[in-house]
Structures are given as structure tokens and as C-alpha cells.
Design a protein around this motif. Structure first.
Motif, PDB file in Angstrom:
ATOM      1  N   VAL A 175       0.880  -1.151  -0.030  1.00 43.43           N
ATOM      2  CA  VAL A 175      -0.042   0.173   0.024  1.00 43.43           C
ATOM      3  C   VAL A 175       0.922   1.149   0.087  1.00 43.43           C
ATOM      4  CG1 VAL A 175      -1.866   1.286   1.316  1.00 43.43           C
ATOM      5  CG2 VAL A 175      -1.843  -1.309   0.928  1.00 43.43           C
ATOM      6  N   LEU A 176       1.809   1.389   1.050  1.00 39.44           N
ATOM      7  CA  LEU A 176       2.576   2.680   1.068  1.00 39.44           C
ATOM      8  C   LEU A 176       3.538   2.743  -0.196  1.00 39.44           C
ATOM      9  CD1 LEU A 176       4.207   2.189   4.629  1.00 39.44           C
ATOM     10  CD2 LEU A 176       2.282   3.919   3.644  1.00 39.44           C
ATOM     11  N   PRO A 177       3.906   1.867  -1.052  1.00 45.12           N
ATOM     12  CA  PRO A 177       4.567   2.149  -2.244  1.00 45.12           C
ATOM     13  C   PRO A 177       3.595   3.140  -3.187  1.00 45.12           C
ATOM     14  CG  PRO A 177       4.947   0.171  -1.822  1.00 45.12           C
ATOM     15  CD  PRO A 177       3.774   0.406  -0.739  1.00 45.12           C
ATOM     16  N   ARG A 178       2.374   2.883  -3.010  1.00 44.36           N
ATOM     17  CA  ARG A 178       1.334   3.821  -3.984  1.00 44.36           C
ATOM     18  C   ARG A 178       1.653   5.400  -3.597  1.00 44.36           C
ATOM     19  NH1 ARG A 178      -1.412   3.068  -8.645  1.00 44.36           N
ATOM     20  NH2 ARG A 178      -3.157   4.527  -8.839  1.00 44.36           N
ATOM     21  N   PHE A 179       1.858   5.514  -2.431  1.00 41.95           N
ATOM     22  CA  PHE A 179       1.817   6.945  -1.846  1.00 41.95           C
ATOM     23  C   PHE A 179       3.243   7.682  -1.484  1.00 41.95           C
ATOM     24  CE2 PHE A 179      -2.253   4.694  -0.509  1.00 41.95           C
ATOM     25  CZ  PHE A 179      -3.115   5.247  -1.204  1.00 41.95           C
ATOM     26  N   THR A 180       4.265   6.870  -1.693  1.00 45.57           N
ATOM     27  CA  THR A 180       5.460   7.907  -1.605  1.00 45.57           C
ATOM     28  C   THR A 180       5.609   8.398  -2.613  1.00 45.57           C
ATOM     29  OG1 THR A 180       6.589   6.013  -2.495  1.00 45.57           O
ATOM     30  CG2 THR A 180       6.415   5.873  -0.264  1.00 45.57           C
ATOM     31  N   VAL A 181       6.454   9.551  -2.299  1.00 46.03           N
ATOM     32  CA  VAL A 181       6.531  10.672  -3.349  1.00 46.03           C
ATOM     33  C   VAL A 181       8.137  10.832  -4.019  1.00 46.03           C
ATOM     34  CG1 VAL A 181       4.723  12.233  -2.354  1.00 46.03           C
ATOM     35  CG2 VAL A 181       7.141  12.542  -1.534  1.00 46.03           C
ATOM     36  N   SER A 182       9.226  10.050  -3.327  1.00 47.52           N
ATOM     37  CA  SER A 182      10.337   9.900  -3.744  1.00 47.52           C
ATOM     38  C   SER A 182      10.639   9.505  -5.225  1.00 47.52           C
ATOM     39  CB  SER A 182      11.347   9.200  -2.762  1.00 47.52           C
ATOM     40  OG  SER A 182      11.341   9.594  -1.559  1.00 47.52           O
ATOM     41  N   ASP A 183       9.703   8.607  -5.575  1.00 54.10           N
ATOM     42  CA  ASP A 183       9.477   8.059  -6.801  1.00 54.10           C
ATOM     43  C   ASP A 183       8.082   8.261  -7.382  1.00 54.10           C
ATOM     44  OD1 ASP A 183       9.429   6.299  -9.433  1.00 54.10           O
ATOM     45  OD2 ASP A 183      11.080   5.124  -8.484  1.00 54.10           O
ATOM     46  N   PRO A 184       8.038   8.824  -8.667  1.00 56.35           N
ATOM     47  CA  PRO A 184       6.626   8.962  -9.073  1.00 56.35           C
ATOM     48  C   PRO A 184       5.956   7.731  -9.607  1.00 56.35           C
ATOM     49  CG  PRO A 184       8.291   9.472 -10.662  1.00 56.35           C
ATOM     50  CD  PRO A 184       9.016   9.150  -9.501  1.00 56.35           C
ATOM     51  N   SER A 185       6.450   6.751  -9.603  1.00 52.18           N
ATOM     52  CA  SER A 185       5.845   5.654  -9.945  1.00 52.18           C
ATOM     53  C   SER A 185       5.299   4.942  -8.799  1.00 52.18           C
ATOM     54  CB  SER A 185       6.824   4.710 -10.935  1.00 52.18           C
ATOM     55  OG  SER A 185       7.827   4.242  -9.939  1.00 52.18           O
ATOM     56  N   PRO A 186       4.533   3.804  -8.881  1.00 54.77           N
ATOM     57  CA  PRO A 186       4.198   3.321  -7.459  1.00 54.77           C
ATOM     58  C   PRO A 186       5.167   1.951  -7.354  1.00 54.77           C
ATOM     59  CG  PRO A 186       2.950   2.204  -9.583  1.00 54.77           C
ATOM     60  CD  PRO A 186       3.552   3.432 -10.086  1.00 54.77           C
ATOM     61  N   TYR A 198       9.117   1.579  -4.621  1.00 50.85           N
ATOM     62  CA  TYR A 198      10.058   2.287  -3.950  1.00 50.85           C
ATOM     63  C   TYR A 198      11.395   2.658  -4.475  1.00 50.85           C
ATOM     64  CZ  TYR A 198       7.498   0.914   0.604  1.00 50.85           C
ATOM     65  OH  TYR A 198       6.530   0.845   1.667  1.00 50.85           O
ATOM     66  N   THR A 199      11.976   3.599  -3.810  1.00 53.30           N
ATOM     67  CA  THR A 199      13.196   3.608  -4.077  1.00 53.30           C
ATOM     68  C   THR A 199      14.096   2.839  -3.761  1.00 53.30           C
ATOM     69  OG1 THR A 199      13.711   4.716  -2.215  1.00 53.30           O
ATOM     70  CG2 THR A 199      12.883   6.231  -3.927  1.00 53.30           C
ATOM     71  N   PRO A 200      15.377   2.491  -3.956  1.00 50.04           N
ATOM     72  CA  PRO A 200      16.281   1.352  -3.692  1.00 50.04           C
ATOM     73  C   PRO A 200      16.473   1.262  -1.976  1.00 50.04           C
ATOM     74  CG  PRO A 200      17.351   2.115  -5.339  1.00 50.04           C
ATOM     75  CD  PRO A 200      16.099   3.126  -5.076  1.00 50.04           C
ATOM     76  N   SER A 201      16.681   2.365  -1.353  1.00 44.37           N
ATOM     77  CA  SER A 201      16.713   2.456   0.178  1.00 44.37           C
ATOM     78  C   SER A 201      15.271   2.122   0.706  1.00 44.37           C
ATOM     79  CB  SER A 201      16.862   4.098   0.514  1.00 44.37           C
ATOM     80  OG  SER A 201      16.138   4.896   0.182  1.00 44.37           O
ATOM     81  N   GLN A 202      14.300   2.639   0.123  1.00 41.21           N
ATOM     82  CA  GLN A 202      12.901   2.119   0.798  1.00 41.21           C
ATOM     83  C   GLN A 202      12.604   0.989   0.523  1.00 41.21           C
ATOM     84  OE1 GLN A 202      10.724   4.945  -1.456  1.00 41.21           O
ATOM     85  NE2 GLN A 202      10.557   6.558  -0.092  1.00 41.21           N
ATOM     86  N   LEU A 203      13.023   0.262  -0.622  1.00 43.39           N
ATOM     87  CA  LEU A 203      12.614  -1.065  -0.805  1.00 43.39           C
ATOM     88  C   LEU A 203      13.684  -2.123   0.115  1.00 43.39           C
ATOM     89  CD1 LEU A 203      11.563  -3.395  -2.547  1.00 43.39           C
ATOM     90  CD2 LEU A 203      13.591  -3.177  -4.037  1.00 43.39           C
ATOM     91  N   ALA A 204      14.814  -1.474   0.438  1.00 41.64           N
ATOM     92  CA  ALA A 204      15.834  -2.165   1.518  1.00 41.64           C
ATOM     93  C   ALA A 204      14.877  -2.156   2.918  1.00 41.64           C
ATOM     94  CB  ALA A 204      17.248  -1.550   1.617  1.00 41.64           C
ATOM     95  N   PHE A 205      14.404  -1.161   3.291  1.00 39.16           N
ATOM     96  CA  PHE A 205      13.814  -1.178   4.594  1.00 39.16           C
ATOM     97  C   PHE A 205      12.446  -1.892   4.503  1.00 39.16           C
ATOM     98  CE2 PHE A 205      10.230   0.874   6.870  1.00 39.16           C
ATOM     99  CZ  PHE A 205      10.643   0.813   8.297  1.00 39.16           C
ATOM    100  N   ALA A 206      11.888  -1.834   3.540  1.00 39.99           N
ATOM    101  CA  ALA A 206      10.545  -2.868   3.375  1.00 39.99           C
ATOM    102  C   ALA A 206      11.038  -3.922   3.852  1.00 39.99           C
ATOM    103  CB  ALA A 206       9.919  -2.456   2.094  1.00 39.99           C
ATOM    104  N   GLY A 207      11.988  -4.544   2.997  1.00 37.08           N
ATOM    105  CA  GLY A 207      12.489  -6.016   2.909  1.00 37.08           C
ATOM    106  C   GLY A 207      13.125  -6.490   4.545  1.00 37.08           C
ATOM    107  N   VAL A 208      13.848  -5.454   5.169  1.00 33.69           N
ATOM    108  CA  VAL A 208      14.041  -5.635   6.566  1.00 33.69           C
ATOM    109  C   VAL A 208      13.009  -5.816   7.361  1.00 33.69           C
ATOM    110  CG1 VAL A 208      15.406  -4.806   8.321  1.00 33.69           C
ATOM    111  CG2 VAL A 208      16.421  -4.864   6.080  1.00 33.69           C
TER     112      VAL A 208
END
Length: 366
Positions: free
Chosen positions: A151-162, A164-174
Motif C-alpha cells: 500500500v505505502l509504495p502507492r503513496f510515497t513521493v520519492s519516486d513518481p511511479s508506484p 519504492y526507491t532502493p533504500s525504501q525497498l531495502a527498508f521494506a525488505g528488512v
């Protein structure tokens, strides 16, 4: 854990993985394209999936509940991740394949497996009884995982697409691994009794059906055949991936429906295991399978794919669409209302099945 009975006819669960593995080796060499050969490979693929779940059940029968449900959930998730990765490696998978497959797994487990299990159990025993504490904790974990990863990847603003950025994806994975680890610690540790089947008085039943307990040698054999079956499933899926996508396109279905097909095939054997448990009035085992699979699907798939993206450059969308988010919210709210009382009837089971039907219909007709 659903009953696993030792029958002579179960030898097919050993033969099929070996045949599928041999077919995989031949297919890698000759690259078959004939329709008949592809049909045979499809049969071997499905047979290997069913055989792998059987061998997982043998291992689970040895280790007991709730470890048995955990073994099944992890085995099914390994197959799911393998299918996704092979499609990505082939270059045929869309940017939303992982999202669509994980979301399909969540919808099928929460609404399909849970709804069918409650319906079957209530039809035979009037009312389904289970632990609200254990199932509620599992649902809370699934909700947190789905919110962070889908859900959150739909609303983050660092990347205009739905995505995560690499750092956000790493956080989600951890975060996914931490949440999954916390749940496993609770399920197999101090709060293990909350995930055991309960009797009419609501007391946990700390005994499994041990009419047949596999020997250590039989368990090790099943472990070996399980590994062979998983390798065969992943390999054959890579070979058949163009056929799957071509079939979806020929039927006029959207590309995202590939994820639904993957989830339906992978979760079919586990659905049967959950229904068997429900028929024996062991609904808690069914819920362990349903919610455990949803949890493993997100909590293990997303971290694996986060690492895999190092070698698979390209778009990787995780954020759900608006219709999918509405379906997810409806499913979570209904599951909360179902689990909170600690018992349910066919009404609750039927409501979940209707939501599943709505999801599949809208996936095919967005």
C-alpha cells in the motif's frame, strides 16, 4: 496438521518429481515447442507441486503443529518465489508481476482458503471454533506486511511511479523479515498454545493425530523428494512461462492475470490441506495455513525480490491500484470481524468467498 496416512498408492509422490526433474533436463537441452510436449510438462509441473506439498506434510507430521503449518507455508512460498524469479529472468514478467502474484496470494488465502475452510467446517459441525488470540495476531502481522509492502509504495513521493526507491525497498525488505521473525517466535515459542486446535470448551489440544508418525528415515526421504520437486517446479515454470503468458493474452485477459494464475496453481494443494483440516473440525490449523501463507508470501517474497533486483534491473512496481486497495481493506476488515469472536458460521465463510469472487472477476475485467 491435517492427517497424513501411509498408503501404497502414495508412491506417485516419489515418481512424479523424478520424472519432472528428468523432463526438465531434457527440455533445457532440446527446448520443446510442440503443444503435446508442453501439455505433458504442464501435467508434470502440477503433479510436482502436489507431490512437494505431500512431502512437506510428511515432514510436518513428524515435527507437529504449529510447525507443520509453517513447513507448508514456507514450501509453498519457495515455489511462488521461484516462479516469479524465473519469469523475471526470462524477461517475460511484467513490472507488476511480483505485486500481482503476492496480492493474489493474500486475497486467495484470506478470502479463499479461510472462507472455504469456515464453510466446510460449519457445514459439518454447525459452528467453527478457533483461537481468536493466535489468529488475530497472525492477521495483524499480515495487515502490517501488506500495508508496508503493497500500500505505502502507492503513496510515497520519492519516486513518481508506484514503487519504492532502493533504500525504501531495502527498508521494506528488512521490516518484512523482522515482522515475520517476530510472528514465528510467537507461534513456535511462548505463545504456541494460541495456534493449536481447540476443543468445545476453548482449550488448546496439544496433540496431533499420530495414527501414523513417519520415521526419521521416511522424513529424510521426503525432504530429499521435496527438494527435487521444488527444483523441478521452478525449472519447468521457466520453460512454460511463455505459454502461460500467451494463453492469458489469447483469452483477452489483462497481463496482471498471470499473477492470479500463479497464485491459484501454487496455493491449490495447500487449500486442499486446509479443507481436510476443516472437515476434521481443526479450523485453527486451516487458519494457520491461510494466514501463514499470506504472511510468508509477503514476508519472504518481498525481501528475496529486493535482493534479486540487484541482478534484474528494470521497473519493479509494488504499489497496489485503487481497486486493489479497496479489496484489501474490505478483506482485512471482514477477517477481523470473523476472527474476533473466536467462532464462525457458514455466513462468514460465504462472505469471504464472495469477496474472492469479486477479486477474480475484477482482475479479469478491470
Amino acid at each position: 496438521m491435517s492427517k497424513v496416512i501411509k498408503h501404497k498408492w502414495l508412491h506417485w509422490t516419489r515418481v512424479l518429481p523424478i520424472l519432472a526433474f528428468a523432463a526438465l533436463i531434457v527440455s533445457w537441452i532440446y527446448h520443446p515447442t510442440a503443444a503435446l510436449v508442453l501439455a505433458v510438462l504442464t501435467i508434470l509441473l502440477i503433479g510436482s507441486i502436489i507431490a512437494s506439498v505431500h512431502h512437506a506434510e510428511v515432514i510436518a507430521q513428524k515435527v507437529g503443529e504449529p510447525f507443520g503449518s509453517l513447513v507448508l507455508a514456507v514450501a509453498v512460498t519457495v515455489i511462488e518465489v521461484g516462479l516469479i524469479l524465473t519469469l523475471m529472468a526470462s524477461g517475460k514478467g511484467s513490472a507488476t508481476l511480483a505485486r500481482d502474484t503476492v496480492f493474489a496470494a493474500v486475497m486467495i488465502t484470506i478470502n479463499g482458503i479461510m472462507g472455504l475452510s469456515l464453510t466446510v467446517s460449519a457445514a459439518r459441525h454447525s459452528t467453527s471454533r478457533f483461537s481468536a488470540l493466535g489468529s488475530g495476531g497472525a492477521l495483524a502481522t499480515v495487515t502490517a506486511l501488506a500495508g508496508i509492502c503493497l500500500v505505502l509504495p502507492r503513496f510515497t513521493v520519492s519516486d513518481p511511479s508506484p514503487s519504492y526507491t532502493p533504500s525504501q525497498l531495502a527498508f521494506a525488505g528488512v521490516a518484512s523479515l523482522v515482522l515475520y521473525g517476530l510472528f514465528i517466535a510467537a507461534q513456535t515459542g511462548r505463545h504456541r498454545s494460541s495456534f493449536l486446535p481447540i476443543d468445545e470448551d476453548g482449550m488448546p489440544i496439544d496433540t496431533d493425530d499420530d495414527s501414523w508418525t513417519p520415521t526419521t528415515a521416511a522424513t529424510l526421504r521426503s525432504l530429499g523428494f521435496l527438494l527435487i520437486a521444488l527444483v523441478a517446479v521452478v525449472g519447468l515454470a521457466k520453460i512454460l512461462s511463455p505459454t502461460i503468458e500467451a494463453g492469458v493474452a489469447a483469452a483477452g485477459l489483462p497481463p496482471g492475470f498471470v499473477g492470479v494464475i500463479i497464485a491459484l496453481v501454487v496455493l491449490a494443494p495447500e487449500s486442499l490441506a486446509a479443507v481436510r483440516a476443516a472437515r476434521q473440525n481443526r479450523v485453527q490449523v486451516s487458519l494457520n495455513l491461510a494466514l501463514g501463507s499470506a504472511m510468508a508470501s509477503i514476508g519472504l517474497t518481498i525481501p528475496t525480490l529486493a535482493v534479486a533486483m540487484i541482478w534484474f534491473p528494470g521497473e519493479f512496481y509494488l504499489g497496489l491500484g485503487s481497486t486493489q486497495i479497496v479489496l484489501l481493506v474490505m478483506s482485512v476488515l471482514l477477517a477481523m470481524l470473523t476472527i474476533a469472536p473466536g467462532r464462525a458460521t457458514r455466513l462468514q465463510g460465504g462472505v469471504h468467498l464472495v469477496i474472492l469472487a469479486a477479486y477474480i472477476f475484477l482482475a479479469a475485467n478491470p
